[in-house]
Design a protein around this motif. Structure first.
Motif, mmCIF file in Angstrom:
data_model
loop_
_atom_site.group_PDB
_atom_site.id
_atom_site.type_symbol
_atom_site.label_atom_id
_atom_site.label_comp_id
_atom_site.label_asym_id
_atom_site.label_seq_id
_atom_site.Cartn_x
_atom_site.Cartn_y
_atom_site.Cartn_z
ATOM 1 N N GLN A 186 0.854 -1.187 0.000
ATOM 2 C CA GLN A 186 0.000 0.000 0.000
ATOM 3 C C GLN A 186 0.885 1.229 0.000
ATOM 4 O O GLN A 186 1.755 1.380 0.862
ATOM 5 N N GLU A 187 0.657 2.097 -0.971
ATOM 6 C CA GLU A 187 1.393 3.354 -1.032
ATOM 7 C C GLU A 187 0.558 4.455 -0.387
ATOM 8 O O GLU A 187 -0.629 4.577 -0.647
ATOM 9 N N VAL A 188 1.201 5.235 0.460
ATOM 10 C CA VAL A 188 0.528 6.280 1.226
ATOM 11 C C VAL A 188 1.049 7.642 0.752
ATOM 12 O O VAL A 188 2.257 7.828 0.577
ATOM 13 N N GLU A 189 0.144 8.566 0.557
ATOM 14 C CA GLU A 189 0.534 9.928 0.172
ATOM 15 C C GLU A 189 1.404 10.549 1.263
ATOM 16 O O GLU A 189 1.214 10.274 2.455
ATOM 17 N N LEU A 190 2.331 11.387 0.878
ATOM 18 C CA LEU A 190 3.234 12.020 1.836
ATOM 19 C C LEU A 190 2.488 12.854 2.877
ATOM 20 O O LEU A 190 2.922 12.959 4.021
ATOM 21 N N ASP A 191 1.355 13.429 2.499
ATOM 22 C CA ASP A 191 0.559 14.203 3.463
ATOM 23 C C ASP A 191 -0.084 13.304 4.518
ATOM 24 O O ASP A 191 -0.473 13.780 5.584
ATOM 25 N N ASP A 192 -0.220 12.017 4.213
ATOM 26 C CA ASP A 192 -0.893 11.081 5.108
ATOM 27 C C ASP A 192 0.067 10.253 5.950
ATOM 28 O O ASP A 192 -0.340 9.309 6.616
ATOM 29 N N TRP A 193 1.333 10.576 5.898
ATOM 30 C CA TRP A 193 2.354 9.857 6.665
ATOM 31 C C TRP A 193 3.140 10.904 7.432
ATOM 32 O O TRP A 193 3.491 11.949 6.887
ATOM 33 N N GLY A 194 3.432 10.647 8.672
ATOM 34 C CA GLY A 194 4.198 11.616 9.435
ATOM 35 C C GLY A 194 5.068 10.960 10.475
ATOM 36 O O GLY A 194 4.862 9.813 10.849
ATOM 37 N N TYR A 195 6.050 11.688 10.912
ATOM 38 C CA TYR A 195 6.902 11.272 12.027
ATOM 39 C C TYR A 195 7.494 12.517 12.643
ATOM 40 O O TYR A 195 7.507 13.584 12.028
ATOM 41 N N ALA A 196 7.929 12.393 13.856
ATOM 42 C CA ALA A 196 8.495 13.521 14.600
ATOM 43 C C ALA A 196 7.504 14.684 14.681
ATOM 44 O O ALA A 196 7.893 15.845 14.743
ATOM 45 N N GLY A 197 6.216 14.352 14.648
ATOM 46 C CA GLY A 197 5.187 15.365 14.814
ATOM 47 C C GLY A 197 4.846 16.172 13.582
ATOM 48 O O GLY A 197 4.126 17.159 13.677
ATOM 49 N N GLU A 198 5.364 15.778 12.414
ATOM 50 C CA GLU A 198 5.102 16.531 11.193
ATOM 51 C C GLU A 198 4.758 15.610 10.042
ATOM 52 O O GLU A 198 5.142 14.444 10.023
ATOM 53 N N GLN A 199 4.047 16.182 9.047
ATOM 54 C CA GLN A 199 3.766 15.435 7.831
ATOM 55 C C GLN A 199 5.074 15.216 7.067
ATOM 56 O O GLN A 199 5.938 16.097 7.012
ATOM 57 N N THR A 200 5.177 14.047 6.460
ATOM 58 C CA THR A 200 6.365 13.729 5.676
ATOM 59 C C THR A 200 6.549 14.715 4.529
ATOM 60 O O THR A 200 7.670 15.091 4.197
ATOM 61 N N SER A 201 5.459 15.178 3.933
ATOM 62 C CA SER A 201 5.559 16.143 2.834
ATOM 63 C C SER A 201 6.268 17.419 3.281
ATOM 64 O O SER A 201 7.111 17.967 2.558
ATOM 65 N N ALA A 202 5.951 17.903 4.489
ATOM 66 C CA ALA A 202 6.589 19.119 5.004
ATOM 67 C C ALA A 202 8.060 18.872 5.316
ATOM 68 O O ALA A 202 8.925 19.714 5.028
ATOM 69 N N LEU A 203 8.355 17.708 5.876
ATOM 70 C CA LEU A 203 9.753 17.379 6.177
ATOM 71 C C LEU A 203 10.570 17.261 4.894
ATOM 72 O O LEU A 203 11.684 17.791 4.805
ATOM 73 N N ARG A 204 10.009 16.577 3.889
ATOM 74 C CA ARG A 204 10.723 16.425 2.610
ATOM 75 C C ARG A 204 10.960 17.792 1.954
ATOM 76 O O ARG A 204 11.996 18.017 1.354
ATOM 77 N N ALA A 205 9.980 18.681 2.070
ATOM 78 C CA ALA A 205 10.109 20.019 1.476
ATOM 79 C C ALA A 205 11.292 20.770 2.075
ATOM 80 O O ALA A 205 11.905 21.611 1.420
ATOM 81 N N ARG A 206 11.618 20.448 3.324
ATOM 82 C CA ARG A 206 12.764 21.079 3.984
ATOM 83 C C ARG A 206 14.032 20.237 3.843
ATOM 84 O O ARG A 206 15.064 20.532 4.446
ATOM 85 N N GLY A 207 13.941 19.135 3.070
ATOM 86 C CA GLY A 207 15.105 18.300 2.831
ATOM 87 C C GLY A 207 15.419 17.350 3.960
ATOM 88 O O GLY A 207 16.541 16.841 4.055
ATOM 89 N N ILE A 208 14.439 17.081 4.825
ATOM 90 C CA ILE A 208 14.661 16.192 5.969
ATOM 91 C C ILE A 208 14.103 14.812 5.650
ATOM 92 O O ILE A 208 12.960 14.681 5.203
ATOM 93 N N THR A 209 14.896 13.781 5.867
ATOM 94 C CA THR A 209 14.439 12.410 5.718
ATOM 95 C C THR A 209 14.620 11.696 7.056
ATOM 96 O O THR A 209 15.293 12.212 7.958
ATOM 97 N N ALA A 210 14.047 10.526 7.180
ATOM 98 C CA ALA A 210 14.158 9.755 8.421
ATOM 99 C C ALA A 210 15.620 9.468 8.746
ATOM 100 O O ALA A 210 16.018 9.470 9.896
ATOM 101 N N GLU A 211 16.421 9.241 7.707
ATOM 102 C CA GLU A 211 17.828 8.954 7.920
ATOM 103 C C GLU A 211 18.595 10.159 8.457
ATOM 104 O O GLU A 211 19.555 10.019 9.194
ATOM 105 N N LYS A 212 18.168 11.362 8.065
ATOM 106 C CA LYS A 212 18.849 12.581 8.493
ATOM 107 C C LYS A 212 18.308 13.095 9.820
ATOM 108 O O LYS A 212 18.901 13.973 10.420
ATOM 109 N N HIS A 213 17.167 12.592 10.229
ATOM 110 C CA HIS A 213 16.501 13.107 11.413
ATOM 111 C C HIS A 213 17.152 12.689 12.680
ATOM 112 O O HIS A 213 17.796 11.757 12.871
#
Length: 72
Positions: free
Chosen positions: A45-72
């Motif tokens: 199942q593929e999930v939209e970036l807006d529908d997945w989050g970690y560290a209290g933020e949507q993944t789409s917002a983190l990616r927009a700032r260049g942050i990935t789980a590996e860099k977090h």
């Protein structure tokens, strides 16, 4: 009947990669648990970036700032 669900963000996983995941998971369950491959179900199942989050933020917002789980 083993059922395995793989969830990933929708970021360009190819058909070939999905096939490799399905085959690999099936082979692993056959090998480790001695399960019949005809009874193994794998769902990807593929999930939209807006529908997945970690560290209290949507993944789409983190990616927009260049942050990935590996860099977090």
């Amino acid at each position: 009947m083993p059922y395995v669900k793989i969830e990933t963000t929708r970021e360009g996983v190819t058909r070939e990669q999905k096939q490799a995941l399905i085959k690999g998971v099936t082979e692993l369950l056959e090998s480790v648990l001695n399960k019949d491959p005809h009874l193994i179900h794998v769902v990807i199942q593929e999930v939209e970036l807006d529908d997945w989050g970690y560290a209290g933020e949507q993944t789409s917002a983190l990616r927009a700032r260049g942050i990935t789980a590996e860099k977090h």
